[in-house]
Design a protein around this motif. Structure first.
Motif, mmCIF file in Angstrom:
data_model
loop_
_atom_site.group_PDB
_atom_site.id
_atom_site.type_symbol
_atom_site.label_atom_id
_atom_site.label_comp_id
_atom_site.label_asym_id
_atom_site.label_seq_id
_atom_site.Cartn_x
_atom_site.Cartn_y
_atom_site.Cartn_z
ATOM 1 N N ILE A 26 51.113 40.500 79.434
ATOM 2 C CA ILE A 26 50.206 41.352 80.201
ATOM 3 C C ILE A 26 48.977 41.687 79.366
ATOM 4 N N GLU A 27 49.204 42.006 78.104
ATOM 5 C CA GLU A 27 48.087 42.314 77.204
ATOM 6 C C GLU A 27 47.165 41.113 77.058
ATOM 7 N N GLU A 28 47.735 39.922 77.001
ATOM 8 C CA GLU A 28 46.930 38.707 76.869
ATOM 9 C C GLU A 28 46.000 38.531 78.063
ATOM 10 N N VAL A 29 46.510 38.788 79.281
ATOM 11 C CA VAL A 29 45.686 38.661 80.487
ATOM 12 C C VAL A 29 44.569 39.690 80.481
ATOM 13 N N VAL A 30 44.894 40.940 80.141
ATOM 14 C CA VAL A 30 43.894 41.996 80.147
ATOM 15 C C VAL A 30 42.814 41.730 79.113
ATOM 16 N N VAL A 31 43.205 41.359 77.896
ATOM 17 C CA VAL A 31 42.233 41.109 76.831
ATOM 18 C C VAL A 31 41.341 39.923 77.180
ATOM 19 N N ALA A 32 41.927 38.860 77.706
ATOM 20 C CA ALA A 32 41.127 37.685 78.077
ATOM 21 C C ALA A 32 40.150 38.028 79.202
ATOM 22 N N THR A 33 40.581 38.837 80.146
ATOM 23 C CA THR A 33 39.692 39.222 81.242
ATOM 24 C C THR A 33 38.505 40.024 80.729
ATOM 25 N N LEU A 34 38.746 40.912 79.779
ATOM 26 C CA LEU A 34 37.700 41.801 79.278
ATOM 27 C C LEU A 34 36.785 41.151 78.251
ATOM 28 N N GLU A 35 37.297 40.239 77.463
ATOM 29 C CA GLU A 35 36.557 39.769 76.297
ATOM 30 C C GLU A 35 36.169 38.305 76.345
ATOM 31 N N GLN A 36 36.643 37.551 77.321
ATOM 32 C CA GLN A 36 36.352 36.122 77.366
ATOM 33 C C GLN A 36 35.845 35.737 78.748
ATOM 34 N N THR A 37 35.260 34.555 78.840
ATOM 35 C CA THR A 37 34.850 33.982 80.125
ATOM 36 C C THR A 37 35.340 32.543 80.183
ATOM 37 N N PRO A 38 35.642 32.049 81.379
ATOM 38 C CA PRO A 38 36.091 30.655 81.484
ATOM 39 C C PRO A 38 34.971 29.695 81.106
ATOM 40 N N ARG A 39 35.317 28.488 80.790
ATOM 41 C CA ARG A 39 34.360 27.516 80.279
ATOM 42 C C ARG A 39 33.303 27.152 81.307
ATOM 43 N N ASN A 40 33.671 27.002 82.570
ATOM 44 C CA ASN A 40 32.739 26.495 83.569
ATOM 45 C C ASN A 40 32.432 27.520 84.661
ATOM 46 N N ALA A 41 32.497 28.796 84.333
ATOM 47 C CA ALA A 41 32.220 29.836 85.328
ATOM 48 C C ALA A 41 31.737 31.092 84.616
ATOM 49 N N THR A 42 31.158 31.996 85.401
ATOM 50 C CA THR A 42 30.650 33.243 84.828
ATOM 51 C C THR A 42 31.714 34.320 84.737
ATOM 52 N N HIS A 43 32.806 34.186 85.510
ATOM 53 C CA HIS A 43 33.848 35.197 85.480
ATOM 54 C C HIS A 43 35.174 34.548 85.869
ATOM 55 N N TRP A 44 36.254 35.263 85.571
ATOM 56 C CA TRP A 44 37.578 34.748 85.877
ATOM 57 C C TRP A 44 37.898 34.907 87.360
ATOM 58 N N SER A 45 38.595 33.936 87.897
ATOM 59 C CA SER A 45 39.220 34.064 89.206
ATOM 60 C C SER A 45 40.726 34.127 88.995
ATOM 61 N N ARG A 46 41.455 34.490 90.029
ATOM 62 C CA ARG A 46 42.918 34.532 89.870
ATOM 63 C C ARG A 46 43.476 33.150 89.534
ATOM 64 N N ARG A 47 42.868 32.124 90.132
ATOM 65 C CA ARG A 47 43.362 30.773 89.870
ATOM 66 C C ARG A 47 43.101 30.366 88.418
ATOM 67 N N SER A 48 41.858 30.607 87.945
ATOM 68 C CA SER A 48 41.543 30.186 86.579
ATOM 69 C C SER A 48 42.341 30.973 85.555
ATOM 70 N N MET A 49 42.571 32.281 85.794
ATOM 71 C CA MET A 49 43.369 33.064 84.863
ATOM 72 C C MET A 49 44.832 32.650 84.924
ATOM 73 N N ALA A 50 45.307 32.283 86.111
ATOM 74 C CA ALA A 50 46.683 31.803 86.222
ATOM 75 C C ALA A 50 46.867 30.503 85.443
ATOM 76 N N ASP A 51 45.869 29.606 85.524
ATOM 77 C CA ASP A 51 45.956 28.352 84.769
ATOM 78 C C ASP A 51 45.946 28.624 83.268
ATOM 79 N N ARG A 52 45.169 29.600 82.830
ATOM 80 C CA ARG A 52 45.090 29.885 81.405
ATOM 81 C C ARG A 52 46.351 30.554 80.875
ATOM 82 N N SER A 53 46.883 31.523 81.637
ATOM 83 C CA SER A 53 47.997 32.334 81.148
ATOM 84 C C SER A 53 49.363 31.755 81.462
ATOM 85 N N GLY A 54 49.414 30.833 82.430
ATOM 86 C CA GLY A 54 50.709 30.297 82.830
ATOM 87 C C GLY A 54 51.449 31.172 83.823
ATOM 88 N N LEU A 55 50.837 32.260 84.277
ATOM 89 C CA LEU A 55 51.436 33.131 85.278
ATOM 90 C C LEU A 55 50.975 32.709 86.667
#
Length: 337
Positions: A96-125
Protein backbone atom coordinates in the motif's frame (compact mmCIF):
# COMPACT_ATOMS: atom_id res chain seq x y z
CA UNK A 1 -25.16 -32.25 53.64
CA UNK A 2 -26.33 -30.22 50.62
CA UNK A 3 -23.75 -28.77 48.24
CA UNK A 4 -23.12 -25.11 48.78
CA UNK A 5 -21.22 -24.57 45.53
CA UNK A 6 -18.02 -22.66 44.90
CA UNK A 7 -17.60 -19.67 47.21
CA UNK A 8 -18.03 -16.25 45.54
CA UNK A 9 -15.18 -13.79 45.78
CA UNK A 10 -16.46 -10.57 47.37
CA UNK A 11 -16.72 -7.67 44.92
CA UNK A 12 -15.88 -4.29 46.45
CA UNK A 13 -16.03 -1.02 44.51
CA UNK A 14 -14.14 2.19 45.06
CA UNK A 15 -16.04 5.45 44.99
CA UNK A 16 -14.54 6.32 41.61
CA UNK A 17 -15.45 2.92 40.13
CA UNK A 18 -19.00 3.16 41.47
CA UNK A 19 -19.45 6.64 39.96
CA UNK A 20 -18.17 5.44 36.58
CA UNK A 21 -20.40 2.34 36.62
CA UNK A 22 -23.43 4.43 37.50
CA UNK A 23 -22.70 6.76 34.60
CA UNK A 24 -22.32 3.85 32.20
CA UNK A 25 -25.50 2.17 33.44
CA UNK A 26 -27.59 5.25 32.66
CA UNK A 27 -26.81 5.29 28.96
CA UNK A 28 -30.18 5.57 27.25
CA UNK A 29 -29.34 4.75 23.64
CA UNK A 30 -25.66 4.12 22.90
CA UNK A 31 -23.46 1.29 24.19
CA UNK A 32 -26.31 -0.68 25.79
CA UNK A 33 -24.04 -3.71 26.11
CA UNK A 34 -21.65 -1.78 28.34
CA UNK A 35 -24.60 -0.38 30.31
CA UNK A 36 -25.84 -3.90 31.12
CA UNK A 37 -22.36 -4.99 32.22
CA UNK A 38 -22.17 -2.00 34.54
CA UNK A 39 -25.55 -2.92 36.07
CA UNK A 40 -24.35 -6.49 36.65
CA UNK A 41 -21.29 -5.29 38.56
CA UNK A 42 -23.31 -2.79 40.62
CA UNK A 43 -25.78 -5.47 41.74
CA UNK A 44 -22.95 -7.91 42.44
CA UNK A 45 -21.28 -5.26 44.61
CA UNK A 46 -24.39 -5.26 46.83
CA UNK A 47 -23.56 -8.85 47.84
CA UNK A 48 -26.13 -10.63 45.68
CA UNK A 49 -25.36 -14.07 44.29
CA UNK A 50 -24.93 -14.72 40.60
CA UNK A 51 -28.32 -16.41 40.47
CA UNK A 52 -30.07 -13.47 42.11
CA UNK A 53 -28.31 -11.02 39.79
CA UNK A 54 -29.28 -13.04 36.70
CA UNK A 55 -32.90 -13.18 37.84
CA UNK A 56 -33.08 -9.49 38.71
CA UNK A 57 -31.59 -8.30 35.41
CA UNK A 58 -33.04 -10.98 33.14
CA UNK A 59 -29.70 -12.27 31.84
CA UNK A 60 -28.13 -15.72 31.74
CA UNK A 61 -26.32 -17.01 34.81
CA UNK A 62 -23.11 -17.60 32.84
CA UNK A 63 -23.18 -13.95 31.69
CA UNK A 64 -23.14 -12.74 35.29
CA UNK A 65 -20.26 -15.07 36.16
CA UNK A 66 -18.25 -14.01 33.12
CA UNK A 67 -18.39 -10.27 33.83
CA UNK A 68 -17.90 -10.73 37.59
CA UNK A 69 -14.66 -12.62 36.91
CA UNK A 70 -13.57 -10.15 34.23
CA UNK A 71 -14.12 -7.19 36.56
CA UNK A 72 -12.28 -8.80 39.46
CA UNK A 73 -9.32 -9.41 37.16
CA UNK A 74 -9.19 -6.22 35.05
CA UNK A 75 -11.57 -3.84 36.86
CA UNK A 76 -13.26 -1.23 34.62
CA UNK A 77 -11.06 -2.01 31.61
CA UNK A 78 -12.42 -5.55 31.61
CA UNK A 79 -15.92 -4.36 30.74
CA UNK A 80 -14.83 -2.83 27.41
CA UNK A 81 -14.64 -5.09 24.38
CA UNK A 82 -11.25 -5.37 22.72
CA UNK A 83 -10.89 -4.95 18.99
CA UNK A 84 -11.62 -8.25 17.29
CA UNK A 85 -8.89 -9.51 15.01
CA UNK A 86 -11.24 -10.19 12.10
CA UNK A 87 -10.05 -11.19 8.67
CA UNK A 88 -6.34 -10.55 8.16
CA UNK A 89 -5.43 -7.89 5.63
CA UNK A 90 -5.06 -9.30 2.14
CA UNK A 91 -2.61 -6.56 1.08
CA UNK A 92 0.58 -5.92 3.00
CA UNK A 93 1.16 -2.41 4.30
CA UNK A 94 4.41 -2.09 2.39
CA UNK A 95 2.57 -2.64 -0.91
CA UNK A 96 0.00 0.00 0.00
CA UNK A 97 2.84 2.36 0.86
CA UNK A 98 4.48 1.61 -2.48
CA UNK A 99 1.31 2.62 -4.38
CA UNK A 100 0.87 5.82 -2.38
CA UNK A 101 4.52 6.88 -2.69
CA UNK A 102 4.61 6.15 -6.43
CA UNK A 103 1.40 8.10 -6.97
CA UNK A 104 2.74 11.13 -5.10
CA UNK A 105 6.36 11.18 -6.22
CA UNK A 106 6.54 9.55 -9.66
CA UNK A 107 4.88 9.77 -13.07
CA UNK A 108 4.46 7.04 -15.68
CA UNK A 109 6.86 7.03 -18.60
CA UNK A 110 4.37 7.89 -21.35
CA UNK A 111 1.75 9.95 -19.50
CA UNK A 112 1.40 13.00 -17.28
CA UNK A 113 -0.35 11.16 -14.44
CA UNK A 114 -1.18 7.68 -13.22
CA UNK A 115 -4.34 5.87 -14.20
CA UNK A 116 -5.71 2.87 -12.34
CA UNK A 117 -4.59 0.64 -15.19
CA UNK A 118 -1.04 1.98 -15.34
CA UNK A 119 -0.64 1.83 -11.55
CA UNK A 120 -2.05 -1.70 -11.52
CA UNK A 121 0.52 -2.74 -14.15
CA UNK A 122 3.32 -1.18 -12.11
CA UNK A 123 2.32 -2.51 -8.69
CA UNK A 124 0.95 -5.90 -9.68
CA UNK A 125 -2.35 -5.18 -7.91
CA UNK A 126 -5.77 -5.14 -9.50
CA UNK A 127 -7.33 -1.92 -10.80
CA UNK A 128 -10.09 -2.11 -8.17
CA UNK A 129 -7.50 -2.47 -5.40
CA UNK A 130 -5.59 0.58 -6.68
CA UNK A 131 -8.87 2.49 -6.76
CA UNK A 132 -9.64 1.54 -3.15
CA UNK A 133 -6.18 2.65 -1.99
CA UNK A 134 -6.54 6.00 -3.77
CA UNK A 135 -9.99 6.56 -2.25
CA UNK A 136 -8.70 5.70 1.22
CA UNK A 137 -5.90 8.25 0.96
CA UNK A 138 -7.88 10.85 -1.00
CA UNK A 139 -5.67 10.66 -4.11
CA UNK A 140 -7.03 11.78 -7.50
CA UNK A 141 -4.14 11.77 -10.01
CA UNK A 142 -6.43 12.75 -12.91
CA UNK A 143 -7.33 16.08 -11.31
CA UNK A 144 -5.23 19.24 -11.19
CA UNK A 145 -6.10 22.63 -9.75
CA UNK A 146 -4.42 25.89 -10.65
CA UNK A 147 -3.28 28.66 -8.36
CA UNK A 148 -1.65 32.05 -8.64
CA UNK A 149 0.38 33.82 -5.99
CA UNK A 150 0.50 37.57 -6.44
CA UNK A 151 3.97 39.12 -6.25
CA UNK A 152 2.58 42.65 -5.94
CA UNK A 153 4.44 44.40 -3.07
CA UNK A 154 1.27 46.41 -2.37
CA UNK A 155 -1.02 43.40 -2.42
CA UNK A 156 -2.63 43.99 1.00
CA UNK A 157 -3.15 47.72 0.46
CA UNK A 158 -4.82 47.17 -2.93
CA UNK A 159 -7.07 44.39 -1.66
CA UNK A 160 -8.18 46.52 1.28
CA UNK A 161 -8.85 49.42 -1.09
CA UNK A 162 -10.95 47.38 -3.55
CA UNK A 163 -12.85 45.37 -0.95
CA UNK A 164 -13.50 48.57 0.97
CA UNK A 165 -15.23 50.00 -2.13
CA UNK A 166 -17.40 46.88 -2.36
CA UNK A 167 -18.52 47.02 1.26
CA UNK A 168 -18.64 50.77 1.79
CA UNK A 169 -19.02 52.60 -1.55
CA UNK A 170 -18.62 56.39 -1.31
CA UNK A 171 -21.71 58.58 -1.17
CA UNK A 172 -22.88 60.22 -4.38
CA UNK A 173 -20.62 58.00 -6.42
CA UNK A 174 -20.86 54.92 -8.60
CA UNK A 175 -18.38 52.02 -8.38
CA UNK A 176 -17.73 50.27 -11.71
CA UNK A 177 -15.66 47.15 -12.27
CA UNK A 178 -14.05 47.49 -15.71
CA UNK A 179 -12.39 44.92 -17.94
CA UNK A 180 -12.15 43.70 -21.54
CA UNK A 181 -13.13 40.28 -22.81
CA UNK A 182 -11.05 39.88 -25.93
CA UNK A 183 -10.87 37.31 -28.72
CA UNK A 184 -14.62 36.64 -28.83
CA UNK A 185 -15.22 34.71 -32.05
CA UNK A 186 -18.28 35.53 -34.15
CA UNK A 187 -19.23 32.19 -35.66
CA UNK A 188 -22.02 31.04 -37.95
CA UNK A 189 -22.81 27.35 -38.37
CA UNK A 190 -22.74 26.09 -41.94
CA UNK A 191 -26.34 24.82 -41.60
CA UNK A 192 -29.31 26.01 -39.52
CA UNK A 193 -29.44 24.68 -35.97
CA UNK A 194 -32.04 21.94 -35.51
CA UNK A 195 -34.14 22.69 -32.41
CA UNK A 196 -34.48 20.41 -29.43
CA UNK A 197 -37.38 17.92 -29.54
CA UNK A 198 -38.75 15.43 -27.00
CA UNK A 199 -36.20 12.66 -26.73
CA UNK A 200 -33.70 14.49 -28.95
CA UNK A 201 -31.21 17.24 -28.01
CA UNK A 202 -30.55 20.37 -30.04
CA UNK A 203 -28.28 19.55 -32.97
CA UNK A 204 -25.77 21.68 -34.83
CA UNK A 205 -23.21 21.01 -37.53
CA UNK A 206 -19.59 20.49 -36.54
CA UNK A 207 -18.29 23.01 -39.09
CA UNK A 208 -18.76 26.77 -39.06
CA UNK A 209 -17.88 30.03 -40.80
CA UNK A 210 -15.62 32.55 -39.07
CA UNK A 211 -16.79 36.15 -39.04
CA UNK A 212 -13.75 37.56 -37.30
CA UNK A 213 -13.26 38.39 -33.63
CA UNK A 214 -14.39 41.19 -31.39
CA UNK A 215 -13.62 42.53 -27.93
CA UNK A 216 -16.20 43.35 -25.29
CA UNK A 217 -15.55 46.31 -22.99
CA UNK A 218 -17.73 46.11 -19.88
CA UNK A 219 -18.24 48.19 -16.74
CA UNK A 220 -20.17 46.30 -14.04
CA UNK A 221 -22.08 48.41 -11.51
CA UNK A 222 -21.71 46.71 -8.12
CA UNK A 223 -24.77 48.55 -6.73
CA UNK A 224 -27.44 47.25 -9.10
CA UNK A 225 -25.71 44.78 -11.45
CA UNK A 226 -26.22 46.89 -14.57
CA UNK A 227 -23.52 46.84 -17.24
CA UNK A 228 -22.20 49.51 -19.59
CA UNK A 229 -20.74 47.78 -22.62
CA UNK A 230 -19.21 48.35 -26.03
CA UNK A 231 -17.82 46.19 -28.81
CA UNK A 232 -14.53 47.00 -30.50
CA UNK A 233 -12.39 45.13 -32.97
CA UNK A 234 -9.29 45.65 -30.83
CA UNK A 235 -8.57 46.35 -27.18
CA UNK A 236 -5.87 49.01 -27.32
CA UNK A 237 -5.58 52.17 -25.25
CA UNK A 238 -7.48 53.98 -28.02
CA UNK A 239 -10.51 51.73 -27.59
CA UNK A 240 -10.26 51.94 -23.80
CA UNK A 241 -10.30 55.73 -24.01
CA UNK A 242 -13.45 55.59 -26.16
CA UNK A 243 -15.03 53.37 -23.53
CA UNK A 244 -14.15 55.87 -20.81
CA UNK A 245 -15.92 58.54 -22.83
CA UNK A 246 -18.97 56.29 -23.02
CA UNK A 247 -18.91 55.82 -19.25
CA UNK A 248 -18.58 59.57 -18.79
CA UNK A 249 -21.68 60.16 -20.94
CA UNK A 250 -23.70 57.42 -19.24
CA UNK A 251 -23.08 58.16 -15.56
CA UNK A 252 -24.92 61.26 -14.27
CA UNK A 253 -22.62 64.27 -14.16
CA UNK A 254 -23.17 64.94 -10.46
CA UNK A 255 -21.70 61.57 -9.42
CA UNK A 256 -18.07 60.57 -8.95
CA UNK A 257 -16.90 57.48 -10.79
CA UNK A 258 -14.66 54.90 -9.11
CA UNK A 259 -13.19 52.44 -11.62
CA UNK A 260 -11.78 49.06 -10.51
CA UNK A 261 -9.56 47.58 -13.21
CA UNK A 262 -6.53 45.34 -13.59
CA UNK A 263 -2.95 46.23 -14.49
CA UNK A 264 -3.28 45.71 -18.25
CA UNK A 265 -0.95 48.08 -20.08
CA UNK A 266 -3.69 49.93 -21.97
CA UNK A 267 -5.21 51.11 -18.67
CA UNK A 268 -2.21 53.19 -17.66
CA UNK A 269 -0.75 54.79 -20.78
CA UNK A 270 0.20 58.51 -20.86
CA UNK A 271 -2.85 59.23 -23.05
CA UNK A 272 -5.17 57.54 -20.54
CA UNK A 273 -3.56 59.31 -17.60
CA UNK A 274 -3.98 62.65 -19.40
CA UNK A 275 -7.66 61.93 -20.05
CA UNK A 276 -8.22 61.03 -16.38
CA UNK A 277 -6.48 64.24 -15.32
CA UNK A 278 -9.00 66.21 -17.41
CA UNK A 279 -11.89 64.36 -15.75
CA UNK A 280 -11.28 64.67 -12.00
CA UNK A 281 -14.49 62.86 -11.06
CA UNK A 282 -12.89 59.60 -12.27
CA UNK A 283 -10.88 57.67 -9.66
CA UNK A 284 -9.00 54.52 -10.74
CA UNK A 285 -8.32 51.65 -8.32
CA UNK A 286 -5.99 48.93 -9.61
CA UNK A 287 -6.31 45.33 -8.44
CA UNK A 288 -3.11 43.56 -7.30
CA UNK A 289 -0.97 41.93 -9.96
CA UNK A 290 -2.22 38.42 -10.76
CA UNK A 291 -5.46 38.92 -8.81
CA UNK A 292 -8.16 39.30 -11.44
CA UNK A 293 -10.47 37.25 -9.19
CA UNK A 294 -11.06 40.35 -7.05
CA UNK A 295 -12.68 42.21 -9.96
CA UNK A 296 -16.42 41.51 -10.04
CA UNK A 297 -16.71 42.06 -13.80
CA UNK A 298 -14.52 38.99 -14.34
CA UNK A 299 -17.16 36.88 -12.63
CA UNK A 300 -19.82 38.52 -14.79
CA UNK A 301 -17.85 37.67 -17.95
CA UNK A 302 -17.43 34.08 -16.78
CA UNK A 303 -21.17 33.73 -16.19
CA UNK A 304 -21.88 35.25 -19.59
CA UNK A 305 -19.49 32.82 -21.30
CA UNK A 306 -21.03 29.79 -19.59
CA UNK A 307 -24.57 30.86 -20.45
CA UNK A 308 -24.17 32.16 -23.99
CA UNK A 309 -20.80 31.53 -25.62
CA UNK A 310 -20.04 27.92 -24.73
CA UNK A 311 -22.46 26.36 -27.20
CA UNK A 312 -21.10 28.44 -30.08
CA UNK A 313 -24.45 28.95 -31.80
CA UNK A 314 -25.28 31.04 -34.84
CA UNK A 315 -24.44 34.77 -34.68
CA UNK A 316 -22.92 34.30 -31.25
CA UNK A 317 -21.92 37.87 -30.53
CA UNK A 318 -24.93 39.66 -31.98
CA UNK A 319 -27.26 37.48 -29.96
CA UNK A 320 -25.85 38.13 -26.52
CA UNK A 321 -23.82 41.34 -26.42
CA UNK A 322 -25.49 44.76 -26.67
CA UNK A 323 -24.18 47.28 -29.14
CA UNK A 324 -22.37 50.49 -28.22
CA UNK A 325 -24.07 52.62 -25.59
CA UNK A 326 -26.14 55.37 -27.16
CA UNK A 327 -26.95 58.83 -25.84
CA UNK A 328 -30.60 57.89 -25.31
CA UNK A 329 -29.80 54.79 -23.23
CA UNK A 330 -31.40 54.97 -19.74
CA UNK A 331 -29.00 56.22 -17.10
CA UNK A 332 -27.70 53.92 -14.38
CA UNK A 333 -29.42 53.45 -11.07
CA UNK A 334 -27.05 54.62 -8.36
CA UNK A 335 -26.73 53.56 -4.76
CA UNK A 336 -26.66 56.61 -2.52
CA UNK A 337 -25.38 56.62 1.07
Amino acid sequence: MPRTGRPITPLVLSDEERATLLRWSRRAKSAQVVAMRAKIILVCAEGASNTDVATALGVHLSTVGKWRRRFLKERLDGLIDEQRPGRPASIALDRIEEVVVATLEQTPRNATHWSRRSMADRSGLSKSTVGRIWREFGLKPHRADTFKLSTDPQFIEKVVDVVGLYHHPPERAVVLCVDEKSQIQALDRSQPVLPMMPGMPERRTHDYHRNGITSLFAAFNIADGSVISELHRQHRATEFKKFLVTIDKTVPAELDVHLICDNYGTHNTPDIRAWLARHPRFHVHFTPTGSSWINQVVRHASRMSAATLTEGGSTVVEGIVPGPVREDRPRLGVRRG
